[in-house]
Design a protein around this motif. Sequence first.
Motif: not given
Length: 679
Positions: A166, A189-190, A193
């Motif tokens: 992220e 992983d994200a 987003d």
Amino acid sequence: MLGIRVLLYFGFVAVLPALCHPHTICTLIQRTAMCNSLRLSSVPSNLPQHIEELFLNQNIILKLQTGCLSGYSSLRMLSCANCFLNAVDGQVFSNSPLIENLNFADNELHKEHNQFAQSLSSLTRLRILDISGNGLTEDMVSELLQNLTSLEYLDLSRNVLLRLDEYTFRDLHQLKELNLENNVLFEIDAAFDHLKKLRRLNLAFNSLPCLVKFEMTQLVVLNASHNLIEWFITNQDITETFDLETLDLSDNRLLYFPFLPTYNRIKTLLLPNNHIGFYSHLSQNSSLNWTNSVEFYNLGGNASNVTAELWRDDLQGDISSVQLLDISVNQVRYFPQGFLQKMPHLYWLRMRSNCLESLNLTGEELPVTVYELDVSNNRLAELHADSSSISELNNLTHLNLSLNNIQKLPPRVFTTFPSLSIVDFSYNTVGLCHPTELSNSNSSACAVWTNLSTLKQLHIAGCNLNKIPPLTFNGTPLTYLDLSNNPDLHIGQGCLSGLSGTLQHLGLSNTGLQDFNFSPFKQLRFLNISKNSISVLPISLMTLNLKLLDLRDNMLSTIKPEHATVLAKQVQIVYIEGNNFNCCQLEWYRTFEKSKNLHVADHLEVTCVDLHQQRLKAGLFNSVLCGGRSTDESIFWYILLFSSVGVSMVGVSIIYFLTFRPRLLPRVIKKKCWKPTTY
């Protein structure tokens, strides 16, 4: 590698032009300076100050130093791709605040990425950044992208990114397009987003094992091809409509049809080269004792477990907007009941190289919108069609049924499609029907090709044909006909008469052809008669204006000079290798070589057989080796003749002197060679 680059650098610098020359060596086009491939070692300082675009690609600029752009305050675009660049000073852009587009592809910016990151931080208007092929890791990228809040397009392809989280793109709130192709990514992983404006994402050629909990509703194009993906699962809890229009999951390891969003706008769904199949038939076999569901764990820190009922074939999500479905090279044996009807806007269905065992060409089985249907290289043995509903497929134009094992079909099945234009029926075992000799049976071992007014291209190669009945193509205005690889085919002189006014491309390769009258086919432009038993070129070819003539792998020993002259004027491309040409009869080849109109596409492979039965390159053969059999006069023989005469005359002169004037010769020798001594 570094040593080689340093040597190259000093070698090039030795011949650099003086940069202080009052006239620039760059090309100026309005406000653009083109300085590509000029062996520059630094940014030219003598360019007009008003330039807005500067291209320095393919030079040897190892470093951008502070002040090198100080004279170009209007600069909006700078491109230094493939310049061996390994360092950028932190203040290099301090006098160029308007820069919006930077291209630093294919350099070595991983070496001094800290300074490069500092230089980027001053570009508050930067929208486009290409730093592909720079050996960057994810940590380096995270540092480089700090505070680039205006960035809209980012190219990170061909780097060495392994994992994204992220924090990698945390400041890129305006990003619309991201290219991560050709890295080594195995985990995401994200990372995306918070990229709410991202519309196009390229993840191709990485090592991703799966894409689960997919919930990027704003994405329009996702390319995740050439990975190791076994599962694609959308977050089924999202009721919002996904904007996704193109999804490319080709060349992965998908076992199941992807779990698409419940609501989406997908138009192009690309799934070739996977392991996809439908498995509901397995759950119906009680003896196998299969489980009906599977649970997925460890899908991410914030992702809940996913449970899927594997044997249900209706879990593919919303496919109602799909226009192109490519599911070629998979393991599909059948379509679930009603599966294709869920795609009422389907135009292109590509099912090449699967395991289909049956196909029903009706409007009840296929969407009536289908324009192109490719089910080649499957296991089809019999084609089914209901005459009452087949005419509903009035949009079907391209049909590929090749490389199956079809032996029976409704004989008039192809005559009922009102828009059919291209049919490939090659490599099936179905003959050609005589239109007046059909039985009343619903299936037959032959097909009717008469009165198909829309059909333009027909491929029936490799169908074990042995004859073409009269009037077979009557009323069918074919422009392209391929009958190749039917070695026992007997082609009567009148069997193709209905095509004389329309046929432009004719394939008769490997049909046992020895002679044929091509003169009626005045529109013919492409003719393939390779791999036959032709020993003498058909005279009728001289009447055609061909663009391409393929004569490979026949039994030609020569071509008559007058025929070669005609062909050299009328044909554009010819293939002639694989024949037993006589090396001593190559006048035709020299004619082809001299022609400005004719191109011998395989001239490097053309061979001939000499007097000793040796195979030689025709283009390198010297006609002198043919001796008296050669029709060409050679100066070699004149030289040999005059040499023999000269030697004979010298010998006669010597004999004359020794016989009739024996004292003259010693006197001459004495005069030339006698020297006094010291006696």
